[in-house]
Design a protein around this motif. Structure first.
Motif, PDB file in Angstrom:
ATOM      1  N   VAL A  25      19.098-150.608 125.015  1.00  0.00           N
ATOM      2  CA  VAL A  25      18.960-149.614 123.953  1.00  0.00           C
ATOM      3  C   VAL A  25      19.749-148.346 124.276  1.00  0.00           C
ATOM      4  CG1 VAL A  25      17.285-148.193 122.688  1.00  0.00           C
ATOM      5  CG2 VAL A  25      16.733-150.550 123.255  1.00  0.00           C
ATOM      6  N   LEU A  26      20.006-148.079 125.551  1.00  0.00           N
ATOM      7  CA  LEU A  26      20.775-146.895 125.941  1.00  0.00           C
ATOM      8  C   LEU A  26      22.181-146.894 125.347  1.00  0.00           C
ATOM      9  CD1 LEU A  26      19.820-146.578 129.716  1.00  0.00           C
ATOM     10  CD2 LEU A  26      19.077-145.092 127.833  1.00  0.00           C
ATOM     11  N   PHE A  27      22.697-148.059 124.991  1.00  0.00           N
ATOM     12  CA  PHE A  27      24.060-148.188 124.484  1.00  0.00           C
ATOM     13  C   PHE A  27      24.129-148.161 122.957  1.00  0.00           C
ATOM     14  CE2 PHE A  27      23.899-150.153 128.666  1.00  0.00           C
ATOM     15  CZ  PHE A  27      24.863-149.382 129.317  1.00  0.00           C
ATOM     16  N   THR A  28      23.055-147.753 122.289  1.00  0.00           N
ATOM     17  CA  THR A  28      23.033-147.631 120.828  1.00  0.00           C
ATOM     18  C   THR A  28      23.013-146.153 120.453  1.00  0.00           C
ATOM     19  OG1 THR A  28      20.619-147.660 120.672  1.00  0.00           O
ATOM     20  CG2 THR A  28      21.744-149.793 120.645  1.00  0.00           C
ATOM     21  N   ASN A  29      23.247-145.858 119.161  1.00  0.00           N
ATOM     22  CA  ASN A  29      23.122-144.478 118.688  1.00  0.00           C
ATOM     23  C   ASN A  29      21.690-144.007 118.899  1.00  0.00           C
ATOM     24  OD1 ASN A  29      25.762-144.354 117.897  1.00  0.00           O
ATOM     25  ND2 ASN A  29      25.338-144.867 115.759  1.00  0.00           N
ATOM     26  N   ASP A  30      21.523-142.799 119.389  1.00  0.00           N
ATOM     27  CA  ASP A  30      20.197-142.252 119.700  1.00  0.00           C
ATOM     28  C   ASP A  30      19.404-143.213 120.573  1.00  0.00           C
ATOM     29  OD1 ASP A  30      20.591-139.886 118.340  1.00  0.00           O
ATOM     30  OD2 ASP A  30      19.782-140.672 116.461  1.00  0.00           O
ATOM     31  N   GLY A  31      20.079-143.854 121.507  1.00  0.00           N
ATOM     32  CA  GLY A  31      19.454-144.873 122.330  1.00  0.00           C
ATOM     33  C   GLY A  31      18.704-144.354 123.536  1.00  0.00           C
ATOM     34  N   PHE A  32      18.634-143.020 123.677  1.00  0.00           N
ATOM     35  CA  PHE A  32      17.900-142.487 124.821  1.00  0.00           C
ATOM     36  C   PHE A  32      16.472-143.025 124.828  1.00  0.00           C
ATOM     37  CE2 PHE A  32      14.794-139.456 126.416  1.00  0.00           C
ATOM     38  CZ  PHE A  32      15.227-139.287 127.725  1.00  0.00           C
ATOM     39  N   ASN A  33      16.028-143.532 125.956  1.00  0.00           N
ATOM     40  CA  ASN A  33      14.642-143.938 126.113  1.00  0.00           C
ATOM     41  C   ASN A  33      14.287-143.830 127.588  1.00  0.00           C
ATOM     42  OD1 ASN A  33      14.528-146.977 127.295  1.00  0.00           O
ATOM     43  ND2 ASN A  33      16.365-146.704 126.042  1.00  0.00           N
ATOM     44  N   LEU A  34      13.049-143.427 127.833  1.00  0.00           N
ATOM     45  CA  LEU A  34      12.588-143.214 129.195  1.00  0.00           C
ATOM     46  C   LEU A  34      11.100-143.527 129.242  1.00  0.00           C
ATOM     47  CD1 LEU A  34      13.091-142.008 132.090  1.00  0.00           C
ATOM     48  CD2 LEU A  34      12.393-139.810 131.109  1.00  0.00           C
ATOM     49  N   ILE A  35      10.696-144.224 130.267  1.00  0.00           N
ATOM     50  CA  ILE A  35       9.287-144.526 130.469  1.00  0.00           C
ATOM     51  C   ILE A  35       8.903-143.940 131.819  1.00  0.00           C
ATOM     52  CG2 ILE A  35       7.580-146.376 130.716  1.00  0.00           C
ATOM     53  CD1 ILE A  35       9.613-148.089 129.008  1.00  0.00           C
ATOM     54  N   THR A  36       7.824-143.166 131.849  1.00  0.00           N
ATOM     55  CA  THR A  36       7.344-142.568 133.092  1.00  0.00           C
ATOM     56  C   THR A  36       5.853-142.847 133.235  1.00  0.00           C
ATOM     57  OG1 THR A  36       6.830-140.442 132.045  1.00  0.00           O
ATOM     58  CG2 THR A  36       9.030-140.695 132.975  1.00  0.00           C
ATOM     59  N   ALA A  37       5.392-142.911 134.467  1.00  0.00           N
ATOM     60  CA  ALA A  37       3.960-143.132 134.706  1.00  0.00           C
ATOM     61  C   ALA A  37       3.579-142.581 136.075  1.00  0.00           C
ATOM     62  CB  ALA A  37       3.628-144.621 134.640  1.00  0.00           C
ATOM     63  N   ILE A  38       2.337-142.158 136.174  1.00  0.00           N
ATOM     64  CA  ILE A  38       1.729-141.760 137.446  1.00  0.00           C
ATOM     65  C   ILE A  38       0.333-142.359 137.479  1.00  0.00           C
ATOM     66  CG2 ILE A  38       0.839-139.849 138.825  1.00  0.00           C
ATOM     67  CD1 ILE A  38       3.117-138.154 137.869  1.00  0.00           C
TER      68      ILE A  38
END
Length: 179
Positions: A25-38
């Motif tokens: 998805v990073l390679f699409t328009n507005d493809g920024f995505n991030l998953i974080t967890a603690i």
């Protein structure tokens, strides 16, 4: 991994953090995505019962949308066989909380059958809106897979079953222990 890649690190014996992304998805328009967890937890009442709490967040849509959930978990068993019940509350940082439903629950099992092989099942349950009247419907995802365990690698091969779908989704997961 082809769909979701992540790295997790144990900060201490009782605290871990995770960072990941859906790489294609990073390679699409507005493809920024991030998953974080603690997650923080530890044993209670001997070695059989472990309690944990934490949160996980998902940022996507060019960073415009942020969803997540806070949770508490109870795991009972030992390294050879254990089950975990997690209950969580979903939240939205960019939308109305009611859109996400009142709760998320997971029920997971792990049974080692041999030194290098275990069976796993992870099952997610959530309440979602199914029409404009804001009626709620129980949605669930269930999975069953085999885990092949090596010295530094583990490979999961199995299927994810989605309510209402006749075709299971293949599950392929690779874990590498860096240390």
């Amino acid at each position: 991994e082809l769909i979701f890649s992540s790295a997790a690190y144990g900060i201490t014996d009782n605290v871990s953090m995770l960072v990941g992304s859906v790489i294609p998805v990073l390679f699409t328009n507005d493809g920024f995505n991030l998953i974080t967890a603690i997650k923080a937890g530890g044993p209670v009442s001997g070695d059989k019962l472990h309690l944990a709490t934490g949160f996980e967040t998902f940022f996507f849509g060019g960073g415009d949308v942020a969803l997540g959930f806070v949770f508490g978990s109870a795991t009972y068993g030992d390294p050879e066989m254990h089950g975990t019940l997690s209950l969580g509350y979903p939240f939205a940082l960019s939308a109305n909380d009611n859109e996400l439903g009142p709760a998320i629950a997971t029920l997971s099992f792990n049974k080692r059958l041999a030194k290098n092989f275990a069976l796993l099942s992870e099952n997610w349950f959530l309440s979602i809106s199914n029409d404009d009247d804001n009626n709620k419907e129980l949605m669930y995802f269930s999975s069953l897979c085999g885990r092949f365990i090596g010295q530094q690698f583990a490979f999961d091969v199995g299927f994810i079953f989605v309510k209402g779908s006749e075709v299971p989704i293949p599950w392929l997961d690779v874990t590498y222990n860096w240390f």
